[in-house]
Design an enzyme around this catalytic site. Structure first.
Site, PDB file in Angstrom:
ATOM      1  N   GLU A  82      -3.703   3.998   2.120  1.00 46.68           N
ATOM      2  CA  GLU A  82      -3.889   4.321   3.523  1.00 46.68           C
ATOM      3  C   GLU A  82      -3.891   5.835   3.642  1.00 46.68           C
ATOM      4  OE1 GLU A  82      -0.582   3.047   5.971  1.00 46.68           O
ATOM      5  OE2 GLU A  82      -1.713   3.304   7.830  1.00 46.68           O
ATOM      6  N   HIS A 141       0.837  -1.204   0.000  1.00 47.68           N
ATOM      7  CA  HIS A 141       0.000   0.000   0.000  1.00 47.68           C
ATOM      8  C   HIS A 141       0.867   1.248   0.000  1.00 47.68           C
ATOM      9  CE1 HIS A 141       0.490  -0.597   4.463  1.00 47.68           C
ATOM     10  NE2 HIS A 141       0.542   0.717   4.485  1.00 47.68           N
TER      11      HIS A 141
HETATM   12 CO    CO Z   1       1.019   1.865   6.182  1.00 43.52          CO
END
Ligand code: CO
Length: 134
Positions: free
Chosen positions: A130, A79
């Protein structure tokens, strides 16, 4: 809405080997491993001049990266994390735009002690995002 790139996270099958690649081969500043049982990962932080790389390895039976590593046994980019000023405002904007969250819609405390949310990769060009309140 999004601000600075906070970090890029790479899931790794072998944390020691991954740390060696970043420290010895790439010549980066690499932390000691940190167990984060509440997140199901052990993390090594690689500090770069303009951002961080997080090397994530499985910790325990309920690790959120276990499936990813089963599909990507050599490891891979897991991510990216962008900073936002106000995570609730960001969430409400995203939901109003029809975007889906991955996991809880209530922010939880992430690896840096700040509130985070994850956005569903299907709505963001195949990338798990995120958001961290800076
Ligand atoms: Co992270």
């Amino acid at each position: 809405m999004i601000g600075r790139l906070n970090h890029v996270a790479i899931a790794v099958p072998d944390l020691t080997a991954a740390a060696r690649i970043y420290s010895d081969i790439l010549g980066a500043d690499v932390s000691q491993p940190v167990d984060m049982p509440e997140h199901g990962v052990t993390t090594i932080f690689v500090t770069l001049p303009n951002t961080k790389i997080e090397l994530l390895a499985v910790l325990g039976d309920e690790s959120p990266i276990a499936n990813f590593l089963a599909k990507n046994p050599k490891g891979g980019m897991h991510h990216i994390c962008y900073e936002v000023d106000d995570i609730i405002k960001a969430r409400d904007h995203l939901l109003a735009e029809g975007a889906r969250l991955a996991g809880s819609s209530e922010p939880r405390i992430g690896a840096h002690g700040k509130p985070v949310l994850f956005l569903h990769p299907a709505d963001f060009i195949g990338t798990l995002i995120e958001l961290e309140q800076a």
